[in-house]
Motif scaffolding. Sequence first.
Motif: not given
Length: 270
Positions: A192-202, A204-214
């Motif tokens: 799911a994460l791989d698929t999402l990252l292939r579809q997000l603009p740069a 938005a990816i940077a915004r996600l990477r700034a968040l804590p992950v569980i």
Amino acid sequence: MASHDAARWYVISLRPQGGHASLRRLARRHGAGLLALSPWRLQSLDGAAARAALARALAADVVLFTSPAAVVAARRLSALAPRRGQLWTTVGAGTAAALHEAGVDDVLAPARMDSEGLLALPPLQDLHGRSVGLVTAPGGRGLIARTLADRGASIRRAEVYRRLPLAPSPRALARLRALQAPAVLLLSSGEALDTLLRQLPADAIARLRALPVIAASARLADQARALGFAPVSRADGPQPGQLFAAAAAAVTPLRLASDSLPTAPTGTPA
């Protein structure tokens, strides 16, 4: 965005389209919001080929369902009725519960609810001369089939549903970009994460990477770190309650920091 930031913190869910209800209920119960970023929608398969493959899988010595969605899709194609001497097993408690609901009483599920936990089950160690019916979708959990084949099993694969990539909506992307409250990304599927990252603009990816992950497992935690996410913490398992409990613990310091920030006086632009 003001209406969306009414919650004090958020969880970001990568569940399939329409699969966020349990997390949304937990979020409301704890004063949190939920931002859904579904990377795909699920489509059940039908037709003679799917039915034949499922019948062959259900006749195997070991019948293994990889997800609750696999159980739901299989029930649309066939009655689920174990025969004497078969072992029916699953990756986790959610899939086992779906099988119980379908009338299958005796289901073996690991305490550690991931591929590694399943593969550690004693009955799956030596499979020479035995067949394993894998009820699943294309892609995903390749480790299971490879490992069971290496242990001597004859794999009978039945693909009963598929994942159709789904680009995040402009509204969801706008919410992600404008989100100001503390937020945590919940990770229970590497695909799911791989698929999402292939579809997000740069951005938005940077915004996600700034968040804590569980992450639901050590393997998923390692994957998230390899993709540039940090910090990454582990939940006790992939169940919604387990993920949410870990998310609440991870976000507490962020909430305290956010609450301690000074607010602008009334009438003064913030």
